[in-house]
Write a protein that holds these residues in place. Structure first.
Motif, PDB file in Angstrom:
ATOM      1  N   VAL A   1       7.625   7.391  -4.032  1.00 58.85           N
ATOM      2  CA  VAL A   1       6.543   6.492  -3.616  1.00 58.85           C
ATOM      3  C   VAL A   1       6.384   5.359  -4.618  1.00 58.85           C
ATOM      4  O   VAL A   1       6.347   4.174  -4.252  1.00 58.85           O
ATOM      5  N   ALA A   2       6.287   5.718  -5.896  1.00 60.81           N
ATOM      6  CA  ALA A   2       6.115   4.697  -6.932  1.00 60.81           C
ATOM      7  C   ALA A   2       7.278   3.717  -6.937  1.00 60.81           C
ATOM      8  O   ALA A   2       7.087   2.492  -6.988  1.00 60.81           O
ATOM      9  N   GLN A   3       8.488   4.222  -6.867  1.00 62.16           N
ATOM     10  CA  GLN A   3       9.660   3.354  -6.890  1.00 62.16           C
ATOM     11  C   GLN A   3       9.682   2.410  -5.690  1.00 62.16           C
ATOM     12  O   GLN A   3       9.985   1.216  -5.824  1.00 62.16           O
ATOM     13  N   ASN A   4       9.326   2.923  -4.526  1.00 57.02           N
ATOM     14  CA  ASN A   4       9.394   2.103  -3.317  1.00 57.02           C
ATOM     15  C   ASN A   4       8.312   1.037  -3.260  1.00 57.02           C
ATOM     16  O   ASN A   4       8.574  -0.107  -2.866  1.00 57.02           O
ATOM     17  N   VAL A   5       7.078   1.393  -3.626  1.00 56.34           N
ATOM     18  CA  VAL A   5       6.028   0.371  -3.581  1.00 56.34           C
ATOM     19  C   VAL A   5       6.279  -0.715  -4.625  1.00 56.34           C
ATOM     20  O   VAL A   5       6.019  -1.898  -4.373  1.00 56.34           O
ATOM     21  N   VAL A   6       6.811  -0.326  -5.784  1.00 59.95           N
ATOM     22  CA  VAL A   6       7.120  -1.329  -6.811  1.00 59.95           C
ATOM     23  C   VAL A   6       8.277  -2.219  -6.356  1.00 59.95           C
ATOM     24  O   VAL A   6       8.249  -3.440  -6.543  1.00 59.95           O
ATOM     25  N   ALA A   7       9.293  -1.635  -5.730  1.00 62.17           N
ATOM     26  CA  ALA A   7      10.427  -2.423  -5.245  1.00 62.17           C
ATOM     27  C   ALA A   7       9.982  -3.456  -4.220  1.00 62.17           C
ATOM     28  O   ALA A   7      10.381  -4.631  -4.279  1.00 62.17           O
TER      29      ALA A   7
ATOM     30  N   LEU B   1      -4.928  -0.440   6.920  1.00 63.25           N
ATOM     31  CA  LEU B   1      -4.554  -1.400   5.881  1.00 63.25           C
ATOM     32  C   LEU B   1      -3.607  -2.467   6.405  1.00 63.25           C
ATOM     33  O   LEU B   1      -3.679  -3.633   5.992  1.00 63.25           O
ATOM     34  N   MET B   2      -2.715  -2.103   7.327  1.00 61.22           N
ATOM     35  CA  MET B   2      -1.860  -3.115   7.952  1.00 61.22           C
ATOM     36  C   MET B   2      -2.697  -4.143   8.701  1.00 61.22           C
ATOM     37  O   MET B   2      -2.388  -5.341   8.705  1.00 61.22           O
ATOM     38  N   ASP B   3      -3.750  -3.670   9.346  1.00 58.81           N
ATOM     39  CA  ASP B   3      -4.620  -4.571  10.103  1.00 58.81           C
ATOM     40  C   ASP B   3      -5.205  -5.686   9.240  1.00 58.81           C
ATOM     41  O   ASP B   3      -5.415  -6.797   9.721  1.00 58.81           O
ATOM     42  N   VAL B   4      -5.494  -5.373   7.977  1.00 59.57           N
ATOM     43  CA  VAL B   4      -6.082  -6.405   7.121  1.00 59.57           C
ATOM     44  C   VAL B   4      -5.038  -7.088   6.240  1.00 59.57           C
ATOM     45  O   VAL B   4      -5.389  -7.871   5.365  1.00 59.57           O
ATOM     46  N   GLY B   5      -3.742  -6.794   6.456  1.00 55.93           N
ATOM     47  CA  GLY B   5      -2.709  -7.598   5.821  1.00 55.93           C
ATOM     48  C   GLY B   5      -1.837  -6.946   4.776  1.00 55.93           C
ATOM     49  O   GLY B   5      -0.931  -7.589   4.235  1.00 55.93           O
ATOM     50  N   PHE B   6      -2.068  -5.671   4.462  1.00 54.86           N
ATOM     51  CA  PHE B   6      -1.217  -5.012   3.473  1.00 54.86           C
ATOM     52  C   PHE B   6       0.169  -4.738   4.046  1.00 54.86           C
ATOM     53  O   PHE B   6       0.322  -4.482   5.246  1.00 54.86           O
ATOM     54  N   THR B   7       1.170  -4.765   3.191  1.00 52.50           N
ATOM     55  CA  THR B   7       2.534  -4.384   3.550  1.00 52.50           C
ATOM     56  C   THR B   7       2.723  -2.903   3.244  1.00 52.50           C
ATOM     57  O   THR B   7       2.283  -2.418   2.199  1.00 52.50           O
ATOM     58  N   ILE B   8       3.383  -2.188   4.152  1.00 53.43           N
ATOM     59  CA  ILE B   8       3.627  -0.763   3.975  1.00 53.43           C
ATOM     60  C   ILE B   8       5.099  -0.564   3.643  1.00 53.43           C
ATOM     61  O   ILE B   8       5.988  -0.912   4.432  1.00 53.43           O
ATOM     62  N   ALA B   9       5.379  -0.005   2.476  1.00 53.49           N
ATOM     63  CA  ALA B   9       6.754   0.235   2.044  1.00 53.49           C
ATOM     64  C   ALA B   9       7.320   1.470   2.734  1.00 53.49           C
ATOM     65  O   ALA B   9       6.569   2.337   3.195  1.00 53.49           O
ATOM     66  N   PRO B  10       8.659   1.601   2.806  1.00 56.25           N
ATOM     67  CA  PRO B  10       9.242   2.831   3.344  1.00 56.25           C
ATOM     68  C   PRO B  10       8.944   4.014   2.422  1.00 56.25           C
ATOM     69  O   PRO B  10       8.864   3.853   1.209  1.00 56.25           O
ATOM     70  N   GLN B  11       8.788   5.183   3.026  1.00 58.33           N
ATOM     71  CA  GLN B  11       8.459   6.402   2.278  1.00 58.33           C
ATOM     72  C   GLN B  11       7.434   6.098   1.184  1.00 58.33           C
ATOM     73  O   GLN B  11       7.654   6.309   0.004  1.00 58.33           O
ATOM     74  N   SER B  12       6.291   5.586   1.628  1.00 60.47           N
ATOM     75  CA  SER B  12       5.257   5.172   0.681  1.00 60.47           C
ATOM     76  C   SER B  12       4.145   6.204   0.563  1.00 60.47           C
ATOM     77  O   SER B  12       3.054   5.889   0.124  1.00 60.47           O
ATOM     78  N   TYR B  13       4.424   7.440   0.972  1.00 60.60           N
ATOM     79  CA  TYR B  13       3.390   8.465   0.844  1.00 60.60           C
ATOM     80  C   TYR B  13       3.987   9.783   0.379  1.00 60.60           C
ATOM     81  O   TYR B  13       5.127  10.117   0.659  1.00 60.60           O
ATOM     82  N   THR B  14       3.157  10.515  -0.362  1.00 64.98           N
ATOM     83  CA  THR B  14       3.453  11.915  -0.649  1.00 64.98           C
ATOM     84  C   THR B  14       2.248  12.729  -0.219  1.00 64.98           C
ATOM     85  O   THR B  14       1.116  12.217  -0.195  1.00 64.98           O
ATOM     86  N   TYR B  15       2.503  13.960   0.134  1.00 65.79           N
ATOM     87  CA  TYR B  15       1.385  14.804   0.550  1.00 65.79           C
ATOM     88  C   TYR B  15       1.670  16.251   0.185  1.00 65.79           C
ATOM     89  O   TYR B  15       2.800  16.625  -0.137  1.00 65.79           O
ATOM     90  N   TRP B  16       0.620  17.044   0.237  1.00 67.68           N
ATOM     91  CA  TRP B  16       0.745  18.483   0.049  1.00 67.68           C
ATOM     92  C   TRP B  16      -0.263  19.173   0.937  1.00 67.68           C
ATOM     93  O   TRP B  16      -1.419  18.744   1.034  1.00 67.68           O
TER      94      TRP B  16
ATOM     95  N   ALA C   1       0.828  -1.209   0.000  1.00 63.91           N
ATOM     96  CA  ALA C   1       0.000   0.000   0.000  1.00 63.91           C
ATOM     97  C   ALA C   1       0.863   1.259   0.000  1.00 63.91           C
ATOM     98  O   ALA C   1       1.937   1.303   0.604  1.00 63.91           O
ATOM     99  N   GLY C   2       0.369   2.278  -0.678  1.00 63.88           N
ATOM    100  CA  GLY C   2       0.974   3.603  -0.655  1.00 63.88           C
ATOM    101  C   GLY C   2      -0.121   4.643  -0.487  1.00 63.88           C
ATOM    102  O   GLY C   2      -1.321   4.312  -0.552  1.00 63.88           O
ATOM    103  N   PHE C   3       0.269   5.916  -0.322  1.00 67.01           N
ATOM    104  CA  PHE C   3      -0.696   6.921   0.101  1.00 67.01           C
ATOM    105  C   PHE C   3      -0.427   8.282  -0.528  1.00 67.01           C
ATOM    106  O   PHE C   3       0.720   8.660  -0.746  1.00 67.01           O
TER     107      PHE C   3
END
Length: 203
Positions: A181-187, A139-154, A117-119
């Motif tokens: 974000v894209a690179q990390n979730v894909v990795a 999302l972690m509660d239901v089993g998704f993996t959270i990648a490092p630096q998986s979010y961007t915001y403004w 998952a990313g955000f």
């Protein structure tokens, strides 16, 4: 590899969405990495209130959930309202609750294991990191993996201000991090494809 991006704006199409504008930066970066990406604006669909995966006739969530489960990556994109995720994002998380008991028929693992998952979060005021934390926890509660630096915001800084589409304030940072974000979730998704999470229940 496939990704689903859920835009949880309160605005139905064709209204302009600030959240979608920033989410599109992540989508562009995913496309550059050869990821097949589907964008869904949740406000355009009848996602019924509830905590099950199927609330019956007229419920649009089962079809959306099928797309999520058919992808390796989920990007949740939400605006910030009164310092919180949008009500649409909250409803999506409530519907995710229906996945708790669901297992993969072949592996016996939860169906969301080995999915990443990313955000994306936007807001005229601050609160973005809180929103990311809340959605990531759900999302972690239901089993998704959270990648490092998986979010961007403004956000526009403290106090009321202009929306993302009407401001140039520090947008370059948000766009640069969208690529990360894209690179990390894909990795991480690629690593899980090669070496998936597995466990054995105690006998």
């Amino acid at each position: 590899m496939r990704a689903v991006v859920l835009n949880c704006t309160l605005k139905p199409s064709p209204q302009p969405s600030n959240t979608e504008a920033l989410a599109n930066e992540v989508i562009k970066a995913l496309n550059d990495l050869k990821v097949e990406t589907t964008l869904i604006r949740c406000a355009d669909h009848n996602i019924m209130t509830g905590a099950k995966s199927d609330m019956g006739e007229g419920d649009a969530w089962p079809a959306i959930l099928k797309q999520i489960l058919g992808a390796e990556i989920l990007i949740m994109a939400s605006p910030t309202w009164v310092g919180q995720m949008s009500s649409v994002a909250a409803r999506v998380l409530e519907r995710m609750n229906g996945l708790y008991p669901v297992k993969n028929e072949e592996t016996g693992m939860p169906v969301t294991y080995n999915k990443v998952a990313g955000f994306v979060v936007t807001g005229e005021e601050d609160g973005a990191r809180h929103v990311v934390t809340e959605i990531a926890g759900g999302l972690m509660d239901v089993g998704f993996t959270i990648a490092p630096q998986s979010y961007t915001y403004w956000n526009n800084g403290p106090g009321p201000g202009k929306a993302y589409l009407k401001s140039d304030f520090r947008k370059e940072w948000s766009k640069e991090v969208a690529v990360m974000v894209a690179q990390n979730v894909v990795a991480v998704a690629s690593a899980l494809q090669k070496n998936p999470i597995q466990y054995k229940t105690q006998s």
